[in-house]
Design a protein around this motif. Sequence first.
Motif, PDB file in Angstrom:
ATOM      1  N   CYS A   1      52.509  27.233  68.593  1.00  0.00           N
ATOM      2  CA  CYS A   1      51.962  26.575  69.891  1.00  0.00           C
ATOM      3  C   CYS A   1      50.231  26.680  68.884  1.00  0.00           C
ATOM      4  CB  CYS A   1      52.003  27.015  70.616  1.00  0.00           C
ATOM      5  SG  CYS A   1      50.520  25.981  71.921  1.00  0.00           S
TER       6      CYS A   1
ATOM      7  N   CYS B   1      48.161  28.339  72.181  1.00  0.00           N
ATOM      8  CA  CYS B   1      48.656  29.618  71.824  1.00  0.00           C
ATOM      9  C   CYS B   1      48.831  30.569  71.164  1.00  0.00           C
ATOM     10  CB  CYS B   1      49.225  29.474  73.659  1.00  0.00           C
ATOM     11  SG  CYS B   1      50.776  29.454  73.306  1.00  0.00           S
TER      12      CYS B   1
ATOM     13  N   CYS C   1      55.006  23.214  74.236  1.00  0.00           N
ATOM     14  CA  CYS C   1      55.024  24.853  74.402  1.00  0.00           C
ATOM     15  C   CYS C   1      54.919  24.962  75.993  1.00  0.00           C
ATOM     16  CB  CYS C   1      53.263  25.879  73.801  1.00  0.00           C
ATOM     17  SG  CYS C   1      53.286  27.140  74.626  1.00  0.00           S
TER      18      CYS C   1
ATOM     19  N   CYS D   1      52.573  25.628  78.022  1.00  0.00           N
ATOM     20  CA  CYS D   1      50.909  25.401  77.819  1.00  0.00           C
ATOM     21  C   CYS D   1      50.420  24.600  77.704  1.00  0.00           C
ATOM     22  CB  CYS D   1      50.577  26.552  76.935  1.00  0.00           C
ATOM     23  SG  CYS D   1      49.994  26.026  75.439  1.00  0.00           S
TER      24      CYS D   1
ATOM     25  N   GLY E   1      51.283  23.032  74.789  1.00  0.00           N
ATOM     26  CA  GLY E   1      50.424  22.608  73.223  1.00  0.00           C
ATOM     27  C   GLY E   1      50.890  21.717  72.405  1.00  0.00           C
TER      28      GLY E   1
HETATM   29 ZN    ZN Z   1      51.076  26.747  74.596  1.00  0.00          ZN
END
Ligand code: ZN
Length: 362
Positions: free
Chosen positions: A6, A9, A22, A24, A26
């Motif tokens: 990613c 992160c 990801c 998150c 990303g």
């Molecule tokens: Zn991430």
Amino acid sequence: MAHFICVSCGKEYPLDTREYRCSCGGLFRLAYVPPAFNRSLIDGSRFDLYRYRAFLPLEGNSWRDVTLGEGATATIPFDEHLFVKLDYAMPTLSFKDRGASLLVWHCRNIGVDKVLQDSSGNAGNSVAAYCARAGISCEIYVPKGTSPKKIKMIESHGATVTVFDGTRDETADACRAKAADEGIYYANHVYNPLFYQGTKTFVYEVFEQLGRIPDNLFIPVGNGTLFLGCRLALMELFHSGCIDRLPKLFLVQSERCAPLFGSVGENARKIVPEPTYAEGIAIGRPMRAAEILTGSYPGGQEVILAPEDGILPARNLLSRRGFFVEHTTAATYAAYISYTMSHVLEGDSLISLCGAGLKSEK
Ligand SMILES: [Zn+2]
Ligand SMILES: Cc1ncc(COP(=O)(O)O)c(C=O)c1O
């Protein structure tokens, strides 16, 4: 072993993950370092992009069942200052075949049997063709207004086409929502880093064909899949000592949809796209804008604009010389003409002719 990381992160994912980004939010990049580029590693018995497979993150031999013979397109002089690379001479008539071949190989390699994808036409057409070859079922979302010819081509490969009543960006949102709701693999050319491994062969070919890289490369940029692949390959050639100077990269956007033009830092400008002949680069929110704008590239890069009223004349100029291209490709030439009228370009240049004229309606 190659894997995804990613960019936001740093979390790592195995290649066979079914996630397209990801948790998150990303984007993925591919952790893969090919061997230093060296002509002795090229498979001279193949006349497609798999001649470069020593520099691609392939596993096994299943790419043989997926390839349609893409790549190895001609790079020829247009005039004394300019080369053109004929990437419209591909199985589905656009450069997207470079990336789709690797992307669909990847899907097959990890056991995916159905994919969803959104596209302004060419990428969807290409993914549909490679899925047909690989025996993977495929559904493509296209925005309302996509050329009927492109839709017919996609359907001819057995894929389902969903015409979404919205912009290109809204179509992508709807497609991702469906992929998430129904647990279908989102085989998207912008998100999936394997696609860029395919588009990087554009530069390998230019290097092999000319024995060098011209001083300036003009590349159309919507989401930047050709651009990012080219930049990656140029850095590989540079680090392996094959070239000692990086070319300047000109990113061509439509003057009617230019989120990267005049942007500051890593953020694309928020714009409202207006209709343009250059439908292939009419991307209002390029997902990898930060990567495009901030990636370290010592050769220098500049975003330039294709004037809308220059597109049809540029298309005519190209066809009068034997190159019948689609409007998005004519836009790249229009931007080149417009730039050279107001700037002095050092050295020679290359533009990619990456979509065939038969696909456009207008
Ligand atoms: Zn991430
Ligand atoms: C002919 C043609 N040129 C250029 C592009 C731009 O590619 P990207 O969005 O990856 O920058 C496209 C995308 O569909 C295209 O079809």
